[in-house]
Scaffold this motif. Structure first.
Motif, PDB file in Angstrom:
ATOM      1  N   MET A 164       0.843  -1.173   0.000  1.00  0.00           N
ATOM      2  CA  MET A 164       0.000   0.000   0.000  1.00  0.00           C
ATOM      3  C   MET A 164       0.891   1.241   0.000  1.00  0.00           C
ATOM      4  SD  MET A 164      -3.040   0.863   2.573  1.00  0.00           S
ATOM      5  CE  MET A 164      -4.469   1.198   1.627  1.00  0.00           C
ATOM      6  N   GLN A 165       0.476   2.255  -0.733  1.00  0.00           N
ATOM      7  CA  GLN A 165       1.231   3.491  -0.818  1.00  0.00           C
ATOM      8  C   GLN A 165       0.343   4.671  -0.468  1.00  0.00           C
ATOM      9  OE1 GLN A 165       2.851   4.103  -4.687  1.00  0.00           O
ATOM     10  NE2 GLN A 165       3.954   2.183  -4.722  1.00  0.00           N
ATOM     11  N   ILE A 166       0.960   5.683   0.051  1.00  0.00           N
ATOM     12  CA  ILE A 166       0.291   6.968   0.226  1.00  0.00           C
ATOM     13  C   ILE A 166       1.051   7.964  -0.629  1.00  0.00           C
ATOM     14  CG2 ILE A 166      -0.231   8.849   1.806  1.00  0.00           C
ATOM     15  CD1 ILE A 166      -0.595   6.810   3.993  1.00  0.00           C
ATOM     16  N   GLN A 167       0.339   8.642  -1.494  1.00  0.00           N
ATOM     17  CA  GLN A 167       0.954   9.646  -2.348  1.00  0.00           C
ATOM     18  C   GLN A 167       0.288  10.983  -2.056  1.00  0.00           C
ATOM     19  OE1 GLN A 167       0.413   8.058  -6.283  1.00  0.00           O
ATOM     20  NE2 GLN A 167       2.100   6.643  -6.038  1.00  0.00           N
ATOM     21  N   PRO A 168       0.919  11.787  -1.189  1.00  0.00           N
ATOM     22  CA  PRO A 168       0.302  13.072  -0.840  1.00  0.00           C
ATOM     23  C   PRO A 168       0.254  14.001  -2.047  1.00  0.00           C
ATOM     24  CG  PRO A 168       2.515  12.952   0.032  1.00  0.00           C
ATOM     25  CD  PRO A 168       2.216  11.615  -0.566  1.00  0.00           C
ATOM     26  N   ASN A 169      -0.828  14.721  -2.142  1.00  0.00           N
ATOM     27  CA  ASN A 169      -1.013  15.675  -3.238  1.00  0.00           C
ATOM     28  C   ASN A 169      -1.270  17.057  -2.672  1.00  0.00           C
ATOM     29  OD1 ASN A 169      -1.038  13.851  -5.599  1.00  0.00           O
ATOM     30  ND2 ASN A 169      -2.744  12.962  -4.501  1.00  0.00           N
ATOM     31  N   ILE A 170      -0.685  18.037  -3.307  1.00  0.00           N
ATOM     32  CA  ILE A 170      -0.917  19.413  -2.892  1.00  0.00           C
ATOM     33  C   ILE A 170      -2.162  19.961  -3.583  1.00  0.00           C
ATOM     34  CG2 ILE A 170       0.060  21.737  -2.930  1.00  0.00           C
ATOM     35  CD1 ILE A 170       2.796  20.389  -2.694  1.00  0.00           C
ATOM     36  N   LEU A 171      -2.476  19.411  -4.739  1.00  0.00           N
ATOM     37  CA  LEU A 171      -3.646  19.850  -5.499  1.00  0.00           C
ATOM     38  C   LEU A 171      -4.863  19.023  -5.129  1.00  0.00           C
ATOM     39  CD1 LEU A 171      -1.954  20.066  -8.989  1.00  0.00           C
ATOM     40  CD2 LEU A 171      -2.512  21.951  -7.471  1.00  0.00           C
ATOM     41  N   ASP A 172      -6.024  19.607  -5.336  1.00  0.00           N
ATOM     42  CA  ASP A 172      -7.240  18.834  -5.123  1.00  0.00           C
ATOM     43  C   ASP A 172      -7.741  18.275  -6.452  1.00  0.00           C
ATOM     44  OD1 ASP A 172      -8.187  21.098  -6.365  1.00  0.00           O
ATOM     45  OD2 ASP A 172      -9.519  21.689  -4.742  1.00  0.00           O
ATOM     46  N   ALA A 173      -8.695  17.362  -6.360  1.00  0.00           N
ATOM     47  CA  ALA A 173      -9.222  16.701  -7.555  1.00  0.00           C
ATOM     48  C   ALA A 173      -9.885  17.708  -8.496  1.00  0.00           C
ATOM     49  CB  ALA A 173     -10.206  15.610  -7.161  1.00  0.00           C
ATOM     50  N   GLU A 174     -10.479  18.741  -7.963  1.00  0.00           N
ATOM     51  CA  GLU A 174     -11.138  19.750  -8.796  1.00  0.00           C
ATOM     52  C   GLU A 174     -10.132  20.460  -9.702  1.00  0.00           C
ATOM     53  OE1 GLU A 174     -13.940  21.816 -10.711  1.00  0.00           O
ATOM     54  OE2 GLU A 174     -14.292  20.186  -9.302  1.00  0.00           O
ATOM     55  N   THR A 175      -8.963  20.778  -9.175  1.00  0.00           N
ATOM     56  CA  THR A 175      -7.923  21.418  -9.980  1.00  0.00           C
ATOM     57  C   THR A 175      -7.476  20.499 -11.111  1.00  0.00           C
ATOM     58  OG1 THR A 175      -7.172  22.677  -8.064  1.00  0.00           O
ATOM     59  CG2 THR A 175      -5.656  22.518  -9.922  1.00  0.00           C
ATOM     60  N   LEU A 176      -7.371  19.209 -10.831  1.00  0.00           N
ATOM     61  CA  LEU A 176      -6.986  18.262 -11.875  1.00  0.00           C
ATOM     62  C   LEU A 176      -8.063  18.152 -12.948  1.00  0.00           C
ATOM     63  CD1 LEU A 176      -5.339  15.458  -9.738  1.00  0.00           C
ATOM     64  CD2 LEU A 176      -4.217  17.231 -11.096  1.00  0.00           C
ATOM     65  N   ARG A 177      -9.321  18.181 -12.534  1.00  0.00           N
ATOM     66  CA  ARG A 177     -10.416  18.153 -13.528  1.00  0.00           C
ATOM     67  C   ARG A 177     -10.383  19.413 -14.383  1.00  0.00           C
ATOM     68  NH1 ARG A 177     -13.003  15.154  -9.350  1.00  0.00           N
ATOM     69  NH2 ARG A 177     -13.729  17.006  -8.284  1.00  0.00           N
ATOM     70  N   GLU A 178     -10.091  20.554 -13.770  1.00  0.00           N
ATOM     71  CA  GLU A 178      -9.969  21.801 -14.531  1.00  0.00           C
ATOM     72  C   GLU A 178      -8.811  21.710 -15.522  1.00  0.00           C
ATOM     73  OE1 GLU A 178      -9.502  25.010 -11.772  1.00  0.00           O
ATOM     74  OE2 GLU A 178     -11.474  24.671 -10.872  1.00  0.00           O
ATOM     75  N   ALA A 179      -7.701  21.103 -15.097  1.00  0.00           N
ATOM     76  CA  ALA A 179      -6.537  20.951 -15.977  1.00  0.00           C
ATOM     77  C   ALA A 179      -6.861  20.046 -17.162  1.00  0.00           C
ATOM     78  CB  ALA A 179      -5.359  20.397 -15.196  1.00  0.00           C
ATOM     79  N   LYS A 180      -7.697  19.060 -16.933  1.00  0.00           N
ATOM     80  CA  LYS A 180      -8.095  18.179 -18.035  1.00  0.00           C
ATOM     81  C   LYS A 180      -8.967  18.935 -19.036  1.00  0.00           C
ATOM     82  CE  LYS A 180     -10.322  13.851 -19.160  1.00  0.00           C
ATOM     83  NZ  LYS A 180     -11.168  12.764 -18.710  1.00  0.00           N
TER      84      LYS A 180
END
Length: 57
Positions: free
Chosen positions: A1-17
């Motif tokens: 199992m891994q934890i990959q911390p993210n500074i961005l939220d999912a909404e920002t990634l959807r906007e980037a897409k």
């Protein structure tokens, strides 16, 4: 199992897409390597956005 911390939220990634020019420099971790989010295939972008929406508690 891994934890990959993210500074961005999912909404920002959807906007980037939706508008890659608005977020050109987002780097994400994918299967052990880093890649620019906008260079990823749409299916992989969706996977990264989905896993980002799950918080660690």
């Amino acid at each position: 199992m891994q934890i990959q911390p993210n500074i961005l939220d999912a909404e920002t990634l959807r906007e980037a897409k939706e508008d890659p020019n608005a977020h050109p420099g987002i780097v994400v971790r994918v299967a052990g390597y880093c890649a620019y989010f906008n260079d990823l295939q749409p299916m992989v972008q969706d996977e990264v956005s989905c896993r980002t929406s799950h918080g660690a508690e």
